[in-house]
Design an enzyme around this catalytic site. Sequence first.
Site, PDB file in Angstrom:
ATOM      1  N   HIS A  98       0.774  -1.389  -0.146  1.00  0.00           N
ATOM      2  CA  HIS A  98       0.052  -0.006  -0.026  1.00  0.00           C
ATOM      3  C   HIS A  98       0.819   1.358   0.130  1.00  0.00           C
ATOM      4  O   HIS A  98       0.394   2.332  -0.209  1.00  0.00           O
ATOM      5  CB  HIS A  98      -0.948  -0.030   1.223  1.00  0.00           C
ATOM      6  CG  HIS A  98      -1.893  -1.070   1.270  1.00  0.00           C
ATOM      7  ND1 HIS A  98      -1.557  -2.155   2.263  1.00  0.00           N
ATOM      8  CD2 HIS A  98      -2.742  -1.892   0.535  1.00  0.00           C
ATOM      9  CE1 HIS A  98      -2.357  -3.451   1.867  1.00  0.00           C
ATOM     10  NE2 HIS A  98      -3.233  -2.948   1.065  1.00  0.00           N
ATOM     11  N   HIS A 148      -7.278   4.550   5.784  1.00  0.00           N
ATOM     12  CA  HIS A 148      -6.703   3.287   4.797  1.00  0.00           C
ATOM     13  C   HIS A 148      -5.145   3.458   4.880  1.00  0.00           C
ATOM     14  O   HIS A 148      -4.863   4.788   4.653  1.00  0.00           O
ATOM     15  CB  HIS A 148      -7.453   3.342   3.450  1.00  0.00           C
ATOM     16  CG  HIS A 148      -6.995   2.197   2.508  1.00  0.00           C
ATOM     17  ND1 HIS A 148      -6.057   2.185   1.888  1.00  0.00           N
ATOM     18  CD2 HIS A 148      -7.633   1.033   2.422  1.00  0.00           C
ATOM     19  CE1 HIS A 148      -5.660   0.910   1.387  1.00  0.00           C
ATOM     20  NE2 HIS A 148      -6.915   0.083   1.536  1.00  0.00           N
ATOM     21  N   GLU A 150      -3.047   3.286   2.329  1.00  0.00           N
ATOM     22  CA  GLU A 150      -2.616   3.776   1.116  1.00  0.00           C
ATOM     23  C   GLU A 150      -2.713   5.454   1.190  1.00  0.00           C
ATOM     24  O   GLU A 150      -2.170   6.136   1.174  1.00  0.00           O
ATOM     25  CB  GLU A 150      -3.381   3.392  -0.040  1.00  0.00           C
ATOM     26  CG  GLU A 150      -2.702   3.789  -1.300  1.00  0.00           C
ATOM     27  CD  GLU A 150      -3.305   3.865  -2.661  1.00  0.00           C
ATOM     28  OE1 GLU A 150      -3.968   2.582  -2.546  1.00  0.00           O
ATOM     29  OE2 GLU A 150      -3.394   4.513  -3.385  1.00  0.00           O
ATOM     30  N   SER A 246      -9.950  -1.857  -0.019  1.00  0.00           N
ATOM     31  CA  SER A 246     -10.650  -0.695  -0.400  1.00  0.00           C
ATOM     32  C   SER A 246     -11.220  -0.911  -2.040  1.00  0.00           C
ATOM     33  O   SER A 246     -12.703  -0.652  -2.235  1.00  0.00           O
ATOM     34  CB  SER A 246      -9.548   0.546  -0.822  1.00  0.00           C
ATOM     35  OG  SER A 246     -10.241   1.380  -1.464  1.00  0.00           O
TER      36      SER A 246
END
Length: 367
Positions: A98, A148, A150, A246
Site C-alpha cells: 500500500h 486506509h 494507502e 478498498s
Amino acid sequence: GVDPPPRRSARTSGPRPYAEAMAVDRVLLCAPRGFCAGVEMAIKALAWMVRAFEPPVYCYHEIVHNQKVVSRFEDMGVVFVDDVTEVPPGAPLMLSAHGSAPEVVQAARDNGGYVVDAVCPLVTKVHHEVKVRAGKGYQIVYVGHEGHEEAVGTMAVAPDAIHLVETEEQVAALPDFDQPVALLAQTTLSHRDWDGVKEATRSRFPETWMPGRSDLCFATTNRQSALGQIADRCDTTIVIGSANSSNTRALEKLARDAGCPRVLRVNGVDEVPDDLTGTVGVTAGASAPEELVEAIIAHLAPVEGVEEVRYTDEDEYFPPPRSLRDLIDAVDLVATLTLGGPVADRPGLNDRQTKASDVLAALPTSR
Ligand code: SF4
C-alpha cells in the site's frame, strides 16, 4: 474458460434435502478478478524474503488486505507489525504494497536490517505526484478513505499541503485556497465516488490540475468494468475480499449502484449463505486468491454451469522490488547448489511466468 460442474439431478421435484438446498442456475464469473500485478509482486517478494531469511521476517502492515494471504505468511513465521519500532534491530523487514510514509521508510532503513519496499509502482506514482505538486506550491485535494493505509502513507508525503476528501460535501467544506489546486486520488476508489468528487472539485476550483491519467489504477478500473457488465443481470453478486480492502468495497458498491438486488461481500466459502437462487455473479478484489473463487463456485454448484464474462485481458507485470533482485539471485544460486544442479545452465527465474497463487500454495503450511 471454466468447465461447468456436472448437472445435478432432482432439481425440479419435491423438497430438497439439506445438501441440495442451493438452487443456483448459473454463475457469471468476472474477468479480470482477483490478484492484480501489484499484489502478485508483493506476495512473491515476501515469499522470497521467507526463503532467504530465518524466521521471523517482519512485514510492516498486512502485505495485502486479505486474511487468507496474511495467515499463510504468519504460518511461515512472518510477523506483521503496525509500527516499525516493534521490529528488532537488524531484522529483515518488508514494507507492504500500500505504500509507506517517508518517515516509515526511513525508520525501516535506520533499523539496520534487510529492507524490501513492496509498494506498488502505481502508488509510488501518486506519492511522486504529491511531492512534485506540493513542491510547486499547490494545495492538494486527495480523494481517499480516511485511515486506509494507502491514504495515510500518501498524505504523509506532504501533510501540510494535502486535504483528504471522500464526499462532495467535504469538497464544499474546503477552504478557499489562494494557491493553485491539484486533484489526486487513492488508486482503488469506486468510479462513482471518484467521478462525483472530481466534478465537485473541478466546479469549485475550475483551474484544478489533474494528472493526464487519473490515479485509479488499471486493476481497480478493469475489475469494476467487468462487474458493471453483469451486475444488473444477477440475482445475487458475490464479491470475494476483505472488509479492509478498498478495491473490494468499491466492487461491492458498484454492484449495488448497478441495481443488483443482493450483494454479498465474503471472506470465504463459509460466509456464503445456502439460500441463493437464480443467477449469481462472482468476482474477487485485487488481494483475494483464486482458490477462494474456486471453492465458492464449487459450493454454488450452478446447474447450468459457469460463464466467464471477460472485460479485457490484463497483462500488466511488475518486476520484483529492486532491493530484492540481488537477494533472489543469491537464493536461487544457493538453491541450485544445494540441489546439486549445474550452476552455469540453471534455468534462472522466470518471475513473470510465476504466479503468486502457485507460490502461496507451495509455501509449507508451518515451519
Ligand atoms: Fe497496485 Fe492497483 Fe493492485 Fe493497488 S490495486 S496494488 S494500485 S495494481
